[in-house]
Write an enzyme that holds these catalytic residues in place. Structure first.
Site, short mmCIF file in Angstrom:
data_model
loop_
_atom_site.label_atom_id
_atom_site.label_comp_id
_atom_site.label_asym_id
_atom_site.label_seq_id
_atom_site.Cartn_x
_atom_site.Cartn_y
_atom_site.Cartn_z
N LYS A 153 0.86 -1.18 0.00
CA LYS A 153 0.00 0.00 0.00
C LYS A 153 0.89 1.23 0.00
CE LYS A 153 -3.74 2.31 2.43
NZ LYS A 153 -4.64 2.30 3.61
N LYS B 65 -2.13 -1.50 -3.79
CA LYS B 65 -2.98 -0.30 -3.76
C LYS B 65 -2.10 0.93 -3.88
CE LYS B 65 -6.44 2.10 -1.00
NZ LYS B 65 -7.14 2.25 0.26
ZN LIG Z 1 -5.68 3.62 7.66
#
Ligand SMILES: [Zn+2]
Length: 326
Positions: free
Chosen positions: A199, A252
């Site tokens: 992420k 992501k």
């Molecule tokens: Zn968060």
């Protein structure tokens, strides 16, 4: 004599589908759903046209709308009634997401995924417990190991409510292991875990922060989310999560990180997920509104690109609109 090899032979309408390398179907998609404890009616999210925050009472109806399009999986995000430094409403048995999960799993067959993080629930908007002087000292942010316990508690509370899968997104080191062992200790061996393994600290999350009211009150998330410059590091993150028991590994955002999706696909034998984030959605909508892009066509091409890069499943705000057409 030239050319002897003609790729165009395989592009006629009759054969194109036979030689197509990737495909997109409604069963690849997960639709995000926002449940809001501060409202008793649906509230449109301005920067994400077509999306709304719904009260708990509307959660089942909202999920049925998603399922009517052919999408069977939802991931839930919550906006709590109150926020505090420890994000206590994230792991309350009667928290907004827990109440919604309970209703949805009792009255629908949807596959229910709970996003596990604290940023929507903390008053400072960070993804965990913060250091004492974090507000004034930009080198300080989230206390990793104290946060693990709260993330584990959050995941267990969602599983207790009936979640089929939990998806930790806080980028705390060790979160997958901590959550997996807490789930197992609580008798939730069958609840799956999808880690937001890679992420990135991305500017493409802007509209989501409108939607979930989760922008940090100070500082940013660069001390715990990944540096957008890094590709090899994503393999390291994914390896740690796979070894700790992640069933699905997520990247992501999606489109700006297709190289990372492709790397993970090649290196791991687990399903790979991509999160086609709010900014990816909002920018296509904005351009379409101006008449500059054909929304349906670019949305389809975007998601197909994620599949081509190696994603098995895609979390996307386009889920309902595209599923209708697939
Ligand atoms: Zn968060």
């Amino acid at each position: 004599m030239y050319p002897t090899d003609r790729p165009r032979r395989l592009r006629s309408d009759g054969i194109r589908p036979l030689v197509s390398e990737s495909s997109l179907s409604a069963s690849d998609l997960v639709a995000p759903v926002f449940v809001d404890a501060t409202t008793d009616e649906r509230v449109p999210i301005e920067s994400m046209p077509g999306h709304e925050r719904v009260p708990v009472e509307e959660a089942v109806a909202r999920v049925e709308e998603v399922r009517d399009t052919g999408v069977e999986a939802v991931i839930l995000f919550g906006i709590p009634e109150t926020k505090d430094p420890e994000g206590t409403r994230a792991y309350a048995a009667d928290g907004v997401v827990q109440r919604a999960i309970r209703r949805i799993s009792e009255s629908t067959d949807a596959y229910v995924i709970g996003d596990v993080c604290l940023c929507e629930y903390t008053d400072h908007g960070h993804c965990g417990v913060i250091e004492e002087d974090a507000e004034t000292d930009p080198t300080l942010t989230v206390r990793n190991d104290e946060t693990l316990e709260l993330l584990a508690e959050t995941a267990v509370s969602q599983a207790d409510a009936g979640a089929d899968m939990v998806a930790p997104s806080a980028m705390a080191d060790g979160q997958v292991g901590a959550i997996r062992s807490a789930l197992d200790d609580a008798g939730h061996e069958d609840v799956a875990l999808m880690s937001y393994a890679a992420k990135y600290e991305s500017a493409f999350y802007g509209p989501f922060r409108d939607a979930a009211d989760g922008a940090p009150a100070f500082g940013d998330r660069r001390h715990y989310q990944m540096d957008p410059a890094n590709r090899r590091e994503a393999l390291r993150e994914a390896r740690l999560d796979a070894e700790a028991g992640a069933d699905v590994l997520m990247v992501k955002p999606g489109l700006p990180y297709l190289d990372v999706v492709s790397d993970l696909r090649r290196e791991f034998d687990r399903p790979i997920a991509a999160y086609n984030v709010s900014g990816e959605y909002a920018m296509l909508h904005a351009a379409a509104e101006k008449g500059w892009l054909d929304l349906e066509a670019v949305a389809y091409e975007s998601l197909l690109s994620l599949k081509r890069a190696g994603a098995d499943l895609i979390v996307t705000y386009f889920a309902e609109d595209l599923a209708d057409r697939l």
